[in-house]
Design a protein around this motif. Structure first.
Motif, PDB file in Angstrom:
ATOM      1  N   ASP A   1     -48.255  -2.449  -2.792  1.00  0.00           N
ATOM      2  CA  ASP A   1     -47.414  -1.500  -3.513  1.00  0.00           C
ATOM      3  C   ASP A   1     -46.135  -2.153  -4.019  1.00  0.00           C
ATOM      4  O   ASP A   1     -45.595  -3.062  -3.383  1.00  0.00           O
ATOM      5  N   ASP A   2     -45.660  -1.657  -5.149  1.00  0.00           N
ATOM      6  CA  ASP A   2     -44.348  -2.061  -5.638  1.00  0.00           C
ATOM      7  C   ASP A   2     -43.279  -1.352  -4.812  1.00  0.00           C
ATOM      8  O   ASP A   2     -43.534  -0.310  -4.191  1.00  0.00           O
ATOM      9  N   SER A   3     -42.089  -1.896  -4.818  1.00  0.00           N
ATOM     10  CA  SER A   3     -40.995  -1.252  -4.083  1.00  0.00           C
ATOM     11  C   SER A   3     -39.674  -1.556  -4.757  1.00  0.00           C
ATOM     12  O   SER A   3     -39.566  -2.529  -5.509  1.00  0.00           O
TER      13      SER A   3
ATOM     14  N   SER B   1     -35.328  -1.176  -3.797  1.00  0.00           N
ATOM     15  CA  SER B   1     -34.170  -0.701  -3.036  1.00  0.00           C
ATOM     16  C   SER B   1     -32.966  -0.652  -3.972  1.00  0.00           C
ATOM     17  O   SER B   1     -32.912  -1.378  -4.969  1.00  0.00           O
TER      18      SER B   1
ATOM     19  N   ASP C   1     -36.343   1.877  -0.344  1.00  0.00           N
ATOM     20  CA  ASP C   1     -37.425   2.385  -1.185  1.00  0.00           C
ATOM     21  C   ASP C   1     -37.817   3.795  -0.738  1.00  0.00           C
ATOM     22  O   ASP C   1     -37.895   4.080   0.466  1.00  0.00           O
TER      23      ASP C   1
ATOM     24  N   ASP D   1     -40.557   5.328  -0.632  1.00  0.00           N
ATOM     25  CA  ASP D   1     -41.775   5.453   0.157  1.00  0.00           C
ATOM     26  C   ASP D   1     -41.577   5.090   1.621  1.00  0.00           C
ATOM     27  O   ASP D   1     -42.463   5.334   2.443  1.00  0.00           O
ATOM     28  N   SER D   2     -40.434   4.504   1.951  1.00  0.00           N
ATOM     29  CA  SER D   2     -40.156   4.199   3.353  1.00  0.00           C
ATOM     30  C   SER D   2     -39.556   5.404   4.080  1.00  0.00           C
ATOM     31  O   SER D   2     -39.309   5.347   5.281  1.00  0.00           O
TER      32      SER D   2
ATOM     33  N   ASN E   1     -46.080   2.367   2.566  1.00  0.00           N
ATOM     34  CA  ASN E   1     -46.484   1.517   1.443  1.00  0.00           C
ATOM     35  C   ASN E   1     -47.107   0.231   1.965  1.00  0.00           C
ATOM     36  O   ASN E   1     -46.632  -0.380   2.904  1.00  0.00           O
TER      37      ASN E   1
END
Length: 238
Positions: free
Chosen positions: A116-118, A120, A138, A140-141, A112
């Motif tokens: 990008d939004d994220s 946790s 997140d 995407d990580s 990301n």
């Protein structure tokens, strides 16, 4: 191929009963609001279970340092915390199980970008007499497809808060989208719960950075509430 949770230990894991749990979601956006914190709490009460959701966020783009606290709660009768948690078997995993699988699933390079939004999430669950804390980065990580293939029960943890909220308060419900009357009620309840948040009740699931006005992604509950002064419905004139 990621290891499954079952293969991370030679010893079978005991499954103590799920007594209560809460989930803190800390989301960062590149549009407004810049950040939103959600707390979803599920705990037994008399003959039922109390489900509480709290949303902490800046009032608006024009008032980033004036913070709102909105809340809603419902006592679901004749049920248990385990039933409210549905198929999310929080007590089937140890903290080490979850941490090792997340570590194995982490991407070598960040997928990301800064645009990008994220979000946790941290789940704090009381399993019998022990407390377990699961930190979920997140999606995407992670190589999330690989994580899901390795253990779909663990991958489902990322959906826990959203599923419980939908089942309790309705599919279209959102503390971010309320009528003026609903907003007054939600902020009224939120005001009553601020002292509980400030007491540290949920601090294990918040990050610990005391940056000003929640402006860093890893902020504490105290940082999030720095701009809170009670219910507010319009930006004060400067």
């Amino acid at each position: 191929m990621l290891p499954s949770a079952a293969s991370t230990s030679d010893q079978p894991k005991p499954k103590p009963p799920l007594e209560n749990f809460y989930v803190v979601t800390q989301a960062i956006f590149h549009t407004d609001p810049k950040w939103v914190d959600h707390i979803l709490e599920v705990r037994p009460e008399e003959e039922g279970v109390r489900v509480r959701e709290i949303r902490i966020a800046p009032l608006s783009a024009a008032c980033p340092r004036h913070v709102t606290v909105r809340a809603v709660e419902r006592v679901v009768p004749n049920t248990t915390v385990k039933k409210v948690a549905l198929h999310f078997d929080l007590c089937a995993f140890s903290e080490d199980d979850v941490e090792s699988m997340i570590h194995a699933a982490r991407r070598k390079t960040a997928s990301n970008s800064d645009g990008d939004d994220s979000a946790s999430q941290t789940i704090v669950a009381r399993c019998g007499t022990k407390q377990r804390v699961f930190e979920l980065p997140d999606k995407d990580s992670l190589r999330f497809d690989a994580l899901h293939l390795a253990d779909s029960r663990l991958a489902a943890f990322w959906d826990l808060a959203a599923v419980v909220e939908t089942r309790t308060f309705g599919e279209d419900f959102s503390l971010a989208k309320l009528t003026p009357e609903q907003d007054r009620d939600a902020q009224g309840l939120g005001a009553k719960l601020v002292s509980e948040i400030k007491s540290g009740k949920y601090d294990q699931a918040f990050a610990d950075n005391n940056c000003p006005y929640g402006e860093c992604s890893d902020h504490s509950s105290g940082s999030a509430l720095q701009g809170y002064a009670g219910p507010i419905f319009a930006c004060p004139e400067k």
